[in-house]
Design a protein around this motif. Structure first.
Motif, PDB file in Angstrom:
ATOM      1  N   TRP A   1       0.876  -1.186   0.000  1.00  0.00           N
ATOM      2  CA  TRP A   1       0.000   0.000   0.000  1.00  0.00           C
ATOM      3  C   TRP A   1       0.905   1.226   0.000  1.00  0.00           C
ATOM      4  O   TRP A   1       1.549   1.521   1.014  1.00  0.00           O
ATOM      5  CB  TRP A   1      -0.886  -0.033   1.241  1.00  0.00           C
ATOM      6  CG  TRP A   1      -2.054   0.906   1.227  1.00  0.00           C
ATOM      7  CD1 TRP A   1      -2.032   2.258   1.163  1.00  0.00           C
ATOM      8  CD2 TRP A   1      -3.443   0.534   1.315  1.00  0.00           C
ATOM      9  NE1 TRP A   1      -3.318   2.765   1.189  1.00  0.00           N
ATOM     10  CE2 TRP A   1      -4.202   1.728   1.293  1.00  0.00           C
ATOM     11  CE3 TRP A   1      -4.124  -0.684   1.414  1.00  0.00           C
ATOM     12  CZ2 TRP A   1      -5.606   1.728   1.365  1.00  0.00           C
ATOM     13  CZ3 TRP A   1      -5.516  -0.672   1.487  1.00  0.00           C
ATOM     14  CH2 TRP A   1      -6.244   0.523   1.460  1.00  0.00           C
ATOM     15  N   ILE A   2       0.941   1.929  -1.130  1.00  0.00           N
ATOM     16  CA  ILE A   2       1.805   3.105  -1.266  1.00  0.00           C
ATOM     17  C   ILE A   2       0.930   4.342  -1.044  1.00  0.00           C
ATOM     18  O   ILE A   2      -0.054   4.560  -1.763  1.00  0.00           O
ATOM     19  CB  ILE A   2       2.472   3.120  -2.665  1.00  0.00           C
ATOM     20  CG1 ILE A   2       3.316   1.860  -2.826  1.00  0.00           C
ATOM     21  CG2 ILE A   2       3.320   4.369  -2.849  1.00  0.00           C
ATOM     22  CD1 ILE A   2       2.926   1.011  -3.998  1.00  0.00           C
ATOM     23  N   PHE A   3       1.289   5.126  -0.055  1.00  0.00           N
ATOM     24  CA  PHE A   3       0.415   6.192   0.445  1.00  0.00           C
ATOM     25  C   PHE A   3       1.140   7.534   0.404  1.00  0.00           C
ATOM     26  O   PHE A   3       2.299   7.634   0.815  1.00  0.00           O
ATOM     27  CB  PHE A   3       0.005   5.865   1.888  1.00  0.00           C
ATOM     28  CG  PHE A   3      -0.915   6.876   2.523  1.00  0.00           C
ATOM     29  CD1 PHE A   3      -2.216   7.022   2.067  1.00  0.00           C
ATOM     30  CD2 PHE A   3      -0.489   7.655   3.581  1.00  0.00           C
ATOM     31  CE1 PHE A   3      -3.079   7.942   2.664  1.00  0.00           C
ATOM     32  CE2 PHE A   3      -1.345   8.582   4.179  1.00  0.00           C
ATOM     33  CZ  PHE A   3      -2.642   8.721   3.718  1.00  0.00           C
ATOM     34  N   ALA A   4       0.445   8.563  -0.089  1.00  0.00           N
ATOM     35  CA  ALA A   4       1.070   9.891  -0.191  1.00  0.00           C
ATOM     36  C   ALA A   4       0.110  10.954   0.309  1.00  0.00           C
ATOM     37  O   ALA A   4      -0.680  11.502  -0.462  1.00  0.00           O
ATOM     38  CB  ALA A   4       1.470  10.186  -1.632  1.00  0.00           C
TER      39      ALA A   4
ATOM     40  N   GLN B   1       2.109  -4.688   3.409  1.00  0.00           N
ATOM     41  CA  GLN B   1       3.228  -3.811   3.726  1.00  0.00           C
ATOM     42  C   GLN B   1       2.815  -2.399   3.301  1.00  0.00           C
ATOM     43  O   GLN B   1       2.018  -2.244   2.371  1.00  0.00           O
ATOM     44  CB  GLN B   1       4.496  -4.206   2.972  1.00  0.00           C
ATOM     45  CG  GLN B   1       5.123  -5.506   3.420  1.00  0.00           C
ATOM     46  CD  GLN B   1       6.559  -5.659   2.896  1.00  0.00           C
ATOM     47  OE1 GLN B   1       7.426  -4.857   3.207  1.00  0.00           O
ATOM     48  NE2 GLN B   1       6.774  -6.671   2.088  1.00  0.00           N
ATOM     49  N   VAL B   2       3.362  -1.400   3.965  1.00  0.00           N
ATOM     50  CA  VAL B   2       2.988  -0.020   3.679  1.00  0.00           C
ATOM     51  C   VAL B   2       4.239   0.788   3.328  1.00  0.00           C
ATOM     52  O   VAL B   2       5.266   0.672   3.994  1.00  0.00           O
ATOM     53  CB  VAL B   2       2.293   0.618   4.909  1.00  0.00           C
ATOM     54  CG1 VAL B   2       2.004   2.097   4.654  1.00  0.00           C
ATOM     55  CG2 VAL B   2       1.007  -0.136   5.243  1.00  0.00           C
ATOM     56  N   SER B   3       4.126   1.576   2.262  1.00  0.00           N
ATOM     57  CA  SER B   3       5.132   2.611   2.001  1.00  0.00           C
ATOM     58  C   SER B   3       4.430   3.955   2.173  1.00  0.00           C
ATOM     59  O   SER B   3       3.777   4.440   1.248  1.00  0.00           O
ATOM     60  CB  SER B   3       5.710   2.480   0.591  1.00  0.00           C
ATOM     61  OG  SER B   3       6.543   1.353   0.489  1.00  0.00           O
ATOM     62  N   ASP B   4       4.554   4.519   3.361  1.00  0.00           N
ATOM     63  CA  ASP B   4       3.914   5.798   3.673  1.00  0.00           C
ATOM     64  C   ASP B   4       4.942   6.884   3.337  1.00  0.00           C
ATOM     65  O   ASP B   4       5.827   7.201   4.129  1.00  0.00           O
ATOM     66  CB  ASP B   4       3.530   5.810   5.152  1.00  0.00           C
ATOM     67  CG  ASP B   4       2.779   7.078   5.549  1.00  0.00           C
ATOM     68  OD1 ASP B   4       2.856   8.084   4.818  1.00  0.00           O
ATOM     69  OD2 ASP B   4       2.132   7.060   6.609  1.00  0.00           O
ATOM     70  N   LEU B   5       4.823   7.432   2.130  1.00  0.00           N
ATOM     71  CA  LEU B   5       5.932   8.199   1.550  1.00  0.00           C
ATOM     72  C   LEU B   5       6.282   9.452   2.353  1.00  0.00           C
ATOM     73  O   LEU B   5       7.460   9.765   2.539  1.00  0.00           O
ATOM     74  CB  LEU B   5       5.623   8.551   0.086  1.00  0.00           C
ATOM     75  CG  LEU B   5       5.381   7.336  -0.825  1.00  0.00           C
ATOM     76  CD1 LEU B   5       5.085   7.803  -2.258  1.00  0.00           C
ATOM     77  CD2 LEU B   5       6.558   6.380  -0.829  1.00  0.00           C
TER      78      LEU B   5
ATOM     79  N   VAL C   1      -1.393  -1.007  -4.171  1.00  0.00           N
ATOM     80  CA  VAL C   1      -2.409   0.027  -3.989  1.00  0.00           C
ATOM     81  C   VAL C   1      -1.698   1.381  -3.979  1.00  0.00           C
ATOM     82  O   VAL C   1      -0.719   1.552  -3.237  1.00  0.00           O
ATOM     83  CB  VAL C   1      -3.171  -0.184  -2.660  1.00  0.00           C
ATOM     84  CG1 VAL C   1      -4.080   1.007  -2.362  1.00  0.00           C
ATOM     85  CG2 VAL C   1      -3.972  -1.484  -2.710  1.00  0.00           C
ATOM     86  N   PHE C   2      -2.170   2.290  -4.818  1.00  0.00           N
ATOM     87  CA  PHE C   2      -1.610   3.646  -4.862  1.00  0.00           C
ATOM     88  C   PHE C   2      -2.673   4.598  -4.343  1.00  0.00           C
ATOM     89  O   PHE C   2      -3.709   4.767  -4.981  1.00  0.00           O
ATOM     90  CB  PHE C   2      -1.190   4.014  -6.283  1.00  0.00           C
ATOM     91  CG  PHE C   2      -0.063   3.162  -6.784  1.00  0.00           C
ATOM     92  CD1 PHE C   2       1.254   3.502  -6.520  1.00  0.00           C
ATOM     93  CD2 PHE C   2      -0.319   1.998  -7.494  1.00  0.00           C
ATOM     94  CE1 PHE C   2       2.299   2.706  -6.968  1.00  0.00           C
ATOM     95  CE2 PHE C   2       0.722   1.190  -7.944  1.00  0.00           C
ATOM     96  CZ  PHE C   2       2.029   1.550  -7.679  1.00  0.00           C
TER      97      PHE C   2
END
Lengths: 261, 261
Positions: free
Chosen positions: B5-8, B35-39, B99-100
């Motif tokens: 889950w890529i979050f911006a 997994q999360v990429s909380d930018l 997920v974007f």
């Protein structure tokens, strides 16, 4: 013209940097004034965050929930934006023509230029204004009305792939978020993009041909007709912002928002 | 599913951050891994530059003209990319679903997410691969084939403005650079975007309805049909990458690149 040339390429020895220098020389030779925002050279901050809109001070930046659009407008009105943003807004106010020049990465501008839009074109300055009758000024009207906008970009692919039936999508559709959603939205007149195709394998002769074509486009720009997108307040849309049923009935896609030639 | 889950979004107390937490809880409850990429939280570097692709060392980063695509591929192959890029590529390799999730700014993702695409999806990893017969694997095939991609986004406007005849452009056309130009280009199966409309004035009840709808979309995702874009190598395009003349003759616009239902 008073031209603000916004440039986003990490390499000053690139094809694009060379085209920019040739373009700027041509504009100067024809008596136009120019300013440049070379975003990589300026180490432009790409990422919009609380520091942009909250004046520095102990504890201020984490104090309350950040409401991005509203706080951008508040900071703009209170003259409390960070100085790099204000400098760009002054250049825009000065200019009658904005050139956005970038290599196309993932079918759009590099992040550093996306961040220029995110941080500089704030509510109250570029959009969100109202006319004397209370109407929102948008799509053909707005804070940047009266200015021209031109995209100059390069792609690795050959031209047919970006033609109206090409696999990558018609280049004007690919650039819809810029041409219509950013330029036209803020009132600017979007011009047909200048696109360098096959940029990865361009010969010296190809380079010269594109440089010539660019000079010609720039010389013709003061008299050129922009893309004819429909105005929000011109009667083509109903109150839900849907195209009126008698306009190209049943048709969809970006092209229906252009007035037919 | 294994979901990255890529979050911006710059604000952890935002509507979007709340929707992410609810979405992740639902996925976990149904036995999926996440997994999360909380930018913003990661302070993700948005801007692609020479430091990404040239190992640190005196004088190395300014030595030669930077050729972005070629050097990204070289650094990827030689395992010399910067570590933040490698970490994202490992997460992508692990995931079967990306997920974007972002608020729509200027009709696209915030600069910090654009920079994730620019820096992470490099040639050799995400695209530029060739099949056994030498064909370039692209649009339906590629380094990320077999994975799903879902956009979750929020807009201030109401839904009709983003409908097929809405003034902002049909939301799938607005997102074309992502859905077709990034997801499909690298082989991922793009799913219909999940869009929160009227995000600026959402009531608590509206929030609950969107949270419910999101949970439902996520539960259905393993069995859902993606958008049916045409394959580059499936016979619908000729050798110039133009749609064959017998397919929707004369029609243009993004929709012609979807197989008719």
């Amino acid at each position: 013209m008073k031209v603000l040339w916004i440039f986003a390429h990490p390499e000053q020895r690139s094809l694009n940097a060379s085209l920019m220098r040739e373009g700027l020389r041509e504009l100067t030779a024809y008596g136009h004034e120019t300013q440049v925002s070379d975003l990589y050279a300026m180490r432009w901050k790409a990422v919009l965050d609380a520091a942009d809109v909250r004046p520095a001070g102990p504890g201020t930046s984490d104090a309350a929930r950040l409401s991005v659009g509203a706080e951008q407008e508040r900071a703009y009105t209170a003259d409390e934006q960070s100085e790099d943003i204000r400098a760009e807004q002054r250049k825009i106010a000065w200019a009658d023509t904005l050139v956005f020049h970038f290599p196309m990465w993932w079918f759009g501008p590099p992040a550093i230029m996306k961040g220029w839009f995110d941080r500089v074109l704030v509510q109250g300055f570029a959009f969100g204004l109202r006319g004397p009758d209370g109407r929102i000024l948008r799509y053909g009207e707005g804070g940047l009305a009266g200015k021209r906008a031109l995209v100059i970009t390069s792609v690795g692919s050959r031209e047919p792939g970006f033609a109206p039936r090409g696999i990558h999508g018609y280049v004007n559709d690919v650039l819809w978020p810029l041409l219509h959603g950013t330029f036209w939205y803020t009132g600017m007149a979007p011009h047909r993009p200048f696109v360098v195709y096959g940029a990865d394998r361009l010969t010296d002769e190809g380079h010269r041909e594109y440089a010539d074509a660019l000079r010609e486009r720039l010389r013709a720009l003061p008299e050129a007709e922009p893309l004819a997108f429909r105005s929000e307040n011109g009667g083509d849309y109903d109150e839900t912002l849907t195209l009126q049923p008698w306009i190209e009935p049943g048709a969809t896609g970006p092209a229906v928002h252009e007035v037919c030639a």
